[in-house]
Design an enzyme around this catalytic site. Structure first.
Site, short mmCIF file in Angstrom:
data_model
loop_
_atom_site.label_atom_id
_atom_site.label_comp_id
_atom_site.label_asym_id
_atom_site.label_seq_id
_atom_site.Cartn_x
_atom_site.Cartn_y
_atom_site.Cartn_z
N HIS A 191 -45.85 -35.69 3.55
CA HIS A 191 -46.57 -34.42 3.58
C HIS A 191 -45.73 -33.40 2.82
O HIS A 191 -44.63 -33.04 3.24
CB HIS A 191 -46.82 -33.96 5.02
CG HIS A 191 -47.61 -32.69 5.08
ND1 HIS A 191 -48.98 -32.67 5.21
CD2 HIS A 191 -47.22 -31.38 5.05
CE1 HIS A 191 -49.40 -31.41 5.25
NE2 HIS A 191 -48.35 -30.61 5.15
N CYS A 192 -46.24 -32.94 1.70
CA CYS A 192 -45.48 -32.05 0.82
C CYS A 192 -45.87 -30.60 1.10
O CYS A 192 -47.01 -30.19 0.85
CB CYS A 192 -45.75 -32.38 -0.65
SG CYS A 192 -44.80 -31.37 -1.81
N PRO A 193 -44.96 -29.79 1.63
CA PRO A 193 -45.30 -28.38 1.87
C PRO A 193 -45.45 -27.57 0.59
O PRO A 193 -46.10 -26.53 0.59
CB PRO A 193 -44.14 -27.88 2.73
CG PRO A 193 -42.99 -28.76 2.38
CD PRO A 193 -43.58 -30.10 2.07
N GLY A 196 -48.96 -28.16 -0.18
CA GLY A 196 -49.82 -27.86 0.96
C GLY A 196 -50.79 -28.96 1.31
O GLY A 196 -51.90 -28.69 1.77
#
Length: 351
Positions: A191-193, A196
């Site tokens: 999950h890449c912040p 998003g």
């Protein structure tokens, strides 16, 4: 009696019935609008454009990522590109524009694309899976296997499939449940912040394109900015035989109040200034990096050996002058020592 029951009855012989009030019109019930599946989606996602765009509920630092790209690229196109086009080539804005478009498109595709979310099991499917887990062989035994896993063979290698208690399914190979999005994502990467969104099977190619194009854009902008600085500011300093400190302070440009004072280090020629700064001989180093530090013993003993004999010699000379009736000679100037008494004292000390 039965025949009479089925005889036709004269309608005129019947009494006129009392008219019944007409039924009240029922309120109009509008038909329920069919809802889209994204409107009842159980995961922690947000949808836009009638479900065409999907993003995580926690967008992370996606606005910051987009802002940094736009700000950096905007400053580059406004300040650096005109100078580089004038002094180098007009292809620089075209190359930067192509890289910028690739970065923005790949970023939006990564952020707004379904990463490969697996649908959750319906109540019927979940009940059927629960039955299979509770009684896998169909026997009436009350034995229940403790691990909720399945085993499949992929390329002659056993792979275990874990059961997801949230989605009520056995996760396919390389699938994981994202706690931030609350979804099982196929071929889950992370999950890449910064974008998003989750990175999975359906948007990994966009994510890879994004990081590659962003790396090229960053290197391109950095190289152009470095070239701009080398061609403009420091080239000006070398040609004028100035330092950055002198230029900032305005020592020879009138900023410090001395308008009539010119640069005394300039040769009044750009070629001579460049040759002096870049092609002049290398000055020698003023620090003896490889020299030896004098020891403490020699520093302490040398003054004693010099001062004591000098004092003794002065006493002898004064005594001789008193006995002979002549004035004593003046003392020796500072820094001048007499070696003979020093030798006698050393001999006496050694003896």
């Amino acid at each position: 009696m039965k025949n009479r029951e089925y005889q036709q009855i004269d309608p005129q012989a019947l009494a006129t019935p009392t008219p019944t009030p007409p039924p009240r019109p029922l309120p109009d019930h509008k038909p329920k609008r069919a809802r889209r599946k994204w409107e009842v989606f159980p995961g922690k996602n947000r949808f836009y454009c009638d479900g065409r765009i999907i993003v995580a509920r926690q967008s992370g630092v996606l606005p910051l990522t987009l802002g940094l790209i736009l700000l950096t690229s905007g400053l580059f196109f406004v300040f650096d590109c005109p100078f580089l086009v004038q002094h180098l080539t007009s292809c620089i804005p075209a190359i930067g524009g192509v890289l910028f478009v690739f970065v923005i498109i790949s970023l939006f595709q990564t952020s707004f694309t379904d990463p490969g979310i697996l649908p959750r099991a319906t109540p019927e499917e979940a009940a059927d899976i629960e039955k299979q887990i509770d009684n896998p062989t169909g026997s009436s035994s009350s034995y229940r296997p403790p691990p909720r896993t399945k085993e499949v063979i992929i390329n002659q290698q056993v792979v275990k499939l874990k059961y997801c208690f949230t989605c009520k399914i056995f996760r396919p190979p390389r699938t994981s449940h994202c706690s931030l999005c609350d979804n099982c994502v196929e071929r889950f990467d992370h999950h890449c912040p910064w974008v998003g969104n989750c990175v999975g099977k359906r948007n990994y190619r966009f994510f890879y394109t994004f990081i590659v194009s962003l790396s090229f854009l960053t290197a391109f902008i950095f190289g152009c900015v470095t070239t701009h600085l080398a061609l403009s500011f420091h080239t000006y300093l070398v040609a004028a035989n100035l330092t950055t400190n002198e230029d900032i302070k305005g020592s020879w440009s009138g900023k410090s109040g001395n308008e009539d004072v010119g640069n005394p280090y300039s040769y009044n020629s750009m070629i001579k200034n460049c040759c002096s700064v870049l092609c002049g001989p290398m000055p020698p180093s003023l620090i003896d990096r490889r020299g030896f530090v004098p020891s403490d013993d020699s520093v302490q003993t040398s003054p004693v050996e010099i001062e004591l004999p000098a004092a003794k010699n002065d006493i002898n000379m004064v005594g001789r002058a008193i006995t002979s009736g002549r004035p004593p000679p003046p003392p020796p100037p500072p820094g001048v020592t007499l070696q003979q008494p020093a030798i006698s004292i050393q001999n006496h000390s050694t003896a």
